[in-house]
Design a protein around this motif. Structure first.
Motif, PDB file in Angstrom:
ATOM      1  N   GLU A  45      -9.910   1.251   4.405  1.00  0.00           N
ATOM      2  CA  GLU A  45      -9.099   0.953   5.596  1.00  0.00           C
ATOM      3  C   GLU A  45      -9.990   0.585   6.780  1.00  0.00           C
ATOM      4  O   GLU A  45      -9.496   0.187   7.833  1.00  0.00           O
ATOM      5  CB  GLU A  45      -8.230   2.163   5.965  1.00  0.00           C
ATOM      6  N   TYR A  73       0.879  -1.169   0.000  1.00  0.00           N
ATOM      7  CA  TYR A  73       0.000   0.000   0.000  1.00  0.00           C
ATOM      8  C   TYR A  73       0.915   1.217   0.000  1.00  0.00           C
ATOM      9  O   TYR A  73       2.000   1.191   0.618  1.00  0.00           O
ATOM     10  CB  TYR A  73      -0.849  -0.078   1.283  1.00  0.00           C
ATOM     11  N   SER A 111     -11.713   5.363  -1.935  1.00  0.00           N
ATOM     12  CA  SER A 111     -10.667   6.291  -1.479  1.00  0.00           C
ATOM     13  C   SER A 111     -11.263   7.630  -1.071  1.00  0.00           C
ATOM     14  O   SER A 111     -12.441   7.911  -1.344  1.00  0.00           O
ATOM     15  CB  SER A 111      -9.673   6.527  -2.612  1.00  0.00           C
ATOM     16  N   THR A 112     -10.444   8.473  -0.499  1.00  0.00           N
ATOM     17  CA  THR A 112     -10.929   9.792  -0.089  1.00  0.00           C
ATOM     18  C   THR A 112     -11.455  10.570  -1.301  1.00  0.00           C
ATOM     19  O   THR A 112     -12.466  11.252  -1.210  1.00  0.00           O
ATOM     20  CB  THR A 112      -9.799  10.593   0.596  1.00  0.00           C
TER      21      THR A 112
END
Ligand code: 13P
Ligand code: SF4
Length: 365
Positions: free
Chosen positions: A253, A135, A267-268
């Protein structure tokens, strides 16, 4: 004439208002010589100065595309390392506070990954059977390890595509350091949970039997994010009971159960995009860092959208939070005088291999 570098102590005492004034003056002096990159988790009083914002994937691409002499990274250490080894020789990556690390990235280190590789080799030929996938939330020497062993880097927005790349080359993946992103990626690819084993780096042979290692398609390093582990399925249940029409979005996460019970996982950048593009008057529960959630809630409230943080307690990324107006003012004033402070420099022998692993990712995604 070049002046001596300014000590941080003076800035530590400064009120925020004075810092903002000094940031504006230094920023104007620097002009095109500096670019400020800001991750979505940055606090509002720093994020406002970012010229370019994004998730880890977008920021790593941008870092390789800018031309400014100074890349000031408002984010955490591994991001500034990426900016360093992806940038051109004349560019310098600057991290305003050197203590801005990532606790998840620290859960794997080169000594432990090399030991893991040696132990895997006792059971089967690791270089023939496993693609190491790291990652992006990891130190540069681990990216270099992947570069050296036919492996690759992934981010939360391309992990599935990268895992396909990896499986196209070797039968198995060693994924570090985030077990949750690894597990969610494997699950989406249809890998049964019993073919994903957790490798505990503090135990001999990762705590696994040779048989388990042979059976595993995906070995998941026992690491996690301390922020995202705070979100619980019970928070989602409570929200759904109160708001049956509400939608839930989480970062990968988060734990497997949280991801499974969410309507969207990403993702963000995907979280921001999904909520901004959603229909007016929708209600959202978001499982990611608080600075991003608060900013998003403000940005979409005029469209009647309600954005709620998933946990009942405040959980911020305390290391991202370290980049404050005091540190930003300090580095910018120094850079404006060509005093390079807080430069992040990956040693050459690691930078080449780390770049190889990251270039493989950029080509594959
Ligand atoms: P993104 O790549 O989704 O921005 O995630 C980075 C991160 O550190 C999340 O905790
Ligand atoms: Fe690391 Fe978690 Fe902070 Fe992201 S939120 S930078 S994974 S500690």
């Amino acid at each position: 004439m070049k002046t001596a570098s300014i000590n941080f102590d003076k800035f530590n005492q400064l009120q925020d208002a004075a810092c903002h004034e000094r940031i504006r003056i230094a920023r104007a002096k620097l002009g095109q010589r500096a670019v400020i990159l800001g991750h979505h988790y940055q606090r509002a009083d720093v994020y406002q100065y970012a010229d370019l914002t994004g998730d880890s994937l977008k920021l790593s691409r941008l870092a390789s595309q800018t031309d400014a002499d100074y890349i000031v990274f408002c984010g955490v250490h591994f991001m500034a390392e990426v900016a360093d080894f992806m940038s051109k020789p004349h560019q310098k990556a600057i991290l305003p506070d050197l203590a801005a690390g990532c606790s998840m990235a620290d859960m794997a280190n080169l000594a432990k990954v090399e030991r893991c590789w040696r132990e895997l080799n006792e059971v089967l030929s690791a270089d023939e059977m496993f693609t190491p996938v790291t990652y992006i939330n990891s130190a540069a020497d681990l990216k270099a390890f992947c570069g050296d062993h036919g492996g690759i880097v992934c981010t939360s927005s391309n992990a599935e595509r990268i895992a396909q790349w990896a499986f196209a080359r070797r039968e198995k993946i060693l994924f570090f350091p985030d077990q949750h992103l690894g597990r969610w990626t494997g699950y989406k690819m249809g890998i049964p949970l019993d073919e994903m084993m957790v490798w505990d780096p503090d135990l001999e042979m990762g705590g696994l039997t040779p048989e388990q290692i042979r059976q595993a398609r995906l070995l998941l390093w026992k690491g996690h994010c301390s922020v995202h582990q705070m979100f619980q399925p019970a928070h989602i249940l409570k929200f759904r009971n109160q708001h049956p029409d509400g939608l839930v979005i989480a970062h990968p996460e988060c734990s497997f159960e949280v991801c499974k019970q969410s309507d969207f996982v990403g993702s963000t950048e995907l979280i921001v995009k999904t909520i901004k593009e959603a229909a007016p008057n929708t209600r959202w529960l978001v499982g990611t860092e608080l600075n991003l959630v608060n900013r998003l809630a403000e940005e979409v409230k005029l469209e009647g959208k309600t954005v709620q943080f998933m946990a009942p307690t405040v959980c911020m990324c305390s290391t991202m939070q370290r980049i404050d107006p005091q540190h930003l003012a300090w580095v910018l004033e120094n850079l404006a005088e060509d005093n390079v402070v807080n430069q992040i420099k990956v040693p050459d022998h690691e930078a080449g291999l780390a770049r190889l692993a990251l270039d493989r990712m950029l080509k594959a995604s």
